[in-house]
Design a protein around this motif. Structure first.
Motif, PDB file in Angstrom:
ATOM      1  N   ARG A  99       0.836  -1.200   0.000  1.00 49.25           N
ATOM      2  CA  ARG A  99       0.000   0.000   0.000  1.00 49.25           C
ATOM      3  C   ARG A  99       0.879   1.263   0.000  1.00 49.25           C
ATOM      4  O   ARG A  99       0.587   2.249  -0.691  1.00 49.25           O
ATOM      5  CB  ARG A  99      -0.926   0.007   1.217  1.00 49.25           C
ATOM      6  CG  ARG A  99      -1.822   1.241   1.276  1.00 49.25           C
ATOM      7  CD  ARG A  99      -2.845   1.158   2.393  1.00 49.25           C
ATOM      8  NE  ARG A  99      -3.886   0.179   2.110  1.00 49.25           N
ATOM      9  CZ  ARG A  99      -4.097  -0.930   2.797  1.00 49.25           C
ATOM     10  NH1 ARG A  99      -3.304  -1.219   3.828  1.00 49.25           N
ATOM     11  NH2 ARG A  99      -5.057  -1.764   2.481  1.00 49.25           N
ATOM     12  N   GLY A 100       1.954   1.224   0.766  1.00 51.12           N
ATOM     13  CA  GLY A 100       2.860   2.357   0.793  1.00 51.12           C
ATOM     14  C   GLY A 100       3.491   2.617  -0.564  1.00 51.12           C
ATOM     15  O   GLY A 100       3.609   3.770  -1.009  1.00 51.12           O
ATOM     16  N   TYR A 101       3.896   1.541  -1.255  1.00 51.40           N
ATOM     17  CA  TYR A 101       4.455   1.703  -2.596  1.00 51.40           C
ATOM     18  C   TYR A 101       3.414   2.284  -3.547  1.00 51.40           C
ATOM     19  O   TYR A 101       3.720   3.133  -4.388  1.00 51.40           O
ATOM     20  CB  TYR A 101       4.935   0.360  -3.144  1.00 51.40           C
ATOM     21  CG  TYR A 101       6.045  -0.267  -2.351  1.00 51.40           C
ATOM     22  CD1 TYR A 101       6.982   0.516  -1.676  1.00 51.40           C
ATOM     23  CD2 TYR A 101       6.158  -1.642  -2.254  1.00 51.40           C
ATOM     24  CE1 TYR A 101       7.996  -0.062  -0.939  1.00 51.40           C
ATOM     25  CE2 TYR A 101       7.175  -2.230  -1.524  1.00 51.40           C
ATOM     26  CZ  TYR A 101       8.091  -1.431  -0.871  1.00 51.40           C
ATOM     27  OH  TYR A 101       9.098  -2.013  -0.148  1.00 51.40           O
ATOM     28  N   GLY A 102       2.191   1.799  -3.410  1.00 57.73           N
ATOM     29  CA  GLY A 102       1.126   2.290  -4.280  1.00 57.73           C
ATOM     30  C   GLY A 102       0.892   3.777  -4.102  1.00 57.73           C
ATOM     31  O   GLY A 102       0.681   4.507  -5.079  1.00 57.73           O
ATOM     32  N   VAL A 103       0.934   4.241  -2.858  1.00 60.08           N
ATOM     33  CA  VAL A 103       0.750   5.669  -2.583  1.00 60.08           C
ATOM     34  C   VAL A 103       1.868   6.476  -3.231  1.00 60.08           C
ATOM     35  O   VAL A 103       1.627   7.539  -3.837  1.00 60.08           O
ATOM     36  CB  VAL A 103       0.699   5.917  -1.064  1.00 60.08           C
ATOM     37  CG1 VAL A 103       0.757   7.420  -0.769  1.00 60.08           C
ATOM     38  CG2 VAL A 103      -0.571   5.318  -0.471  1.00 60.08           C
ATOM     39  N   ILE A 224      -0.694   3.065 -17.163  1.00 61.76           N
ATOM     40  CA  ILE A 224      -0.120   1.837 -16.597  1.00 61.76           C
ATOM     41  C   ILE A 224       0.352   2.087 -15.168  1.00 61.76           C
ATOM     42  O   ILE A 224       0.120   1.272 -14.258  1.00 61.76           O
ATOM     43  CB  ILE A 224       1.050   1.341 -17.475  1.00 61.76           C
ATOM     44  CG1 ILE A 224       0.530   0.901 -18.851  1.00 61.76           C
ATOM     45  CG2 ILE A 224       1.783   0.183 -16.792  1.00 61.76           C
ATOM     46  CD1 ILE A 224       1.623   0.698 -19.865  1.00 61.76           C
ATOM     47  N   SER A 225       1.012   3.226 -14.949  1.00 60.29           N
ATOM     48  CA  SER A 225       1.516   3.550 -13.613  1.00 60.29           C
ATOM     49  C   SER A 225       0.364   3.742 -12.629  1.00 60.29           C
ATOM     50  O   SER A 225       0.410   3.244 -11.497  1.00 60.29           O
ATOM     51  CB  SER A 225       2.375   4.815 -13.673  1.00 60.29           C
ATOM     52  OG  SER A 225       3.451   4.657 -14.571  1.00 60.29           O
ATOM     53  N   GLY A 226      -0.665   4.474 -13.060  1.00 61.99           N
ATOM     54  CA  GLY A 226      -1.808   4.697 -12.176  1.00 61.99           C
ATOM     55  C   GLY A 226      -2.512   3.404 -11.817  1.00 61.99           C
ATOM     56  O   GLY A 226      -2.873   3.181 -10.648  1.00 61.99           O
ATOM     57  N   VAL A 233      -2.235  -0.368  -3.806  1.00 62.10           N
ATOM     58  CA  VAL A 233      -2.977   0.163  -2.656  1.00 62.10           C
ATOM     59  C   VAL A 233      -4.079  -0.816  -2.240  1.00 62.10           C
ATOM     60  O   VAL A 233      -4.266  -1.102  -1.042  1.00 62.10           O
ATOM     61  CB  VAL A 233      -3.576   1.532  -2.989  1.00 62.10           C
ATOM     62  CG1 VAL A 233      -4.559   1.974  -1.904  1.00 62.10           C
ATOM     63  CG2 VAL A 233      -2.474   2.575  -3.138  1.00 62.10           C
ATOM     64  N   LEU A 234      -4.812  -1.356  -3.206  1.00 63.37           N
ATOM     65  CA  LEU A 234      -5.895  -2.287  -2.902  1.00 63.37           C
ATOM     66  C   LEU A 234      -5.367  -3.587  -2.320  1.00 63.37           C
ATOM     67  O   LEU A 234      -6.005  -4.226  -1.474  1.00 63.37           O
ATOM     68  CB  LEU A 234      -6.717  -2.575  -4.168  1.00 63.37           C
ATOM     69  CG  LEU A 234      -7.499  -1.383  -4.730  1.00 63.37           C
ATOM     70  CD1 LEU A 234      -8.206  -1.777  -6.022  1.00 63.37           C
ATOM     71  CD2 LEU A 234      -8.505  -0.862  -3.705  1.00 63.37           C
TER      72      LEU A 234
END
Length: 236
Positions: A99-103, A224-226, A233-234
């Motif tokens: 999740r932290g990486y996703g943020v 792709i990045s988004g 995050v999910l």
């Protein structure tokens, strides 16, 4: 793996390869979740091993278009960052989450949207590469930050630059896998099983490469990045 799983893994790699060779990134964001769902043994080492020849080819084909002076700070950043990430993973195993990486990735996408003329200066390249290296050293997923930094460059320059960047990043992961005892005959055989899928994806990527250039390539990288950031995050 049985025959059905082998076919599914090949199709997953083919899809990931088309995305990677078209946009310059996306192999891990597309391939890793699909392969992990089919057979967790396929990631990360067999996946990384199978992807090395493709990254080498991507770099060799488009390396001549990369502006001078870009590669050195990025490669130094990713090597140092990966080493730091591996050390953190050993000392503080709970320090990072998906999740932290996703943020982080989503913040980078927002920055790229807010500053569409972002330029890949040497400090920015080194900083983004170091952050990507830390993420990769901890989790094996380097993230698409580098793609966002160079997204406005000509398509060949983006693909050539990212090809070498991912090649070095994957090499750093494999260098850590050897002393950890995670690179053996089983991983080699599983990597070989993924190669036909990569060959199929490479054969199908031509039309997408010709279509993705200029603003289309930039929006593809952002999309792709988004999507990858949201997925991380999910996944928590």
């Amino acid at each position: 793996m049985d025959v059905a799983e082998l076919i599914l893994a090949g199709l997953a790699m083919a899809l990931a390869t088309v995305v990677q060779l078209s946009a310059g990134l996306g192999l891990g964001l597309v391939g890793v979740p699909l392969l992990a769902a089919i057979d967790p043994r396929l990631v990360p080492v067999p996946f990384v091993l199978s992807g090395l020849p493709m990254m080498l080819g991507q770099w060799r084909v488009d390396s001549g278009a990369v502006p001078p002076g870009m590669l050195a700070p990025a490669l130094l950043g990713v090597v140092l960052g990966t080493a730091g990430g591996m050390a953190l993973a050993i000392l503080l195993p709970g320090i990072a989450t998906r999740r932290g990486y996703g943020v982080i990735v989503l913040l980078a996408v927002a920055l790229a949207l807010a500053m569409p003329r972002l330029r890949p200066t040497r400090p920015m390249l080194a900083g983004a590469a170091a952050v990507s290296g830390v993420m990769g050293g901890i989790s094996g997923v380097h993230g698409p930050l580098m793609g966002l930094v160079v997204a406005h460059l000509p398509a060949q320059a983006v693909r050539g630059f990212l090809g070498l960047f991912w090649l070095v990043a994957y090499g750093a992961i494999l260098a850590a896998a050897v002393p950890a005892g995670r690179l053996g005959w089983q991983e080699l055989w599983l990597a070989l099983a993924l190669l036909p899928g990569i060959a199929l994806g490479a054969a199908l990527s031509g039309p997408a490469r010709r279509w993705l250039h200029g603003p289309r390539l930039r929006w593809a990288i952002l999309g792709i990045s988004g999507a990858g950031g949201i997925a991380l995050v999910l996944a928590g």
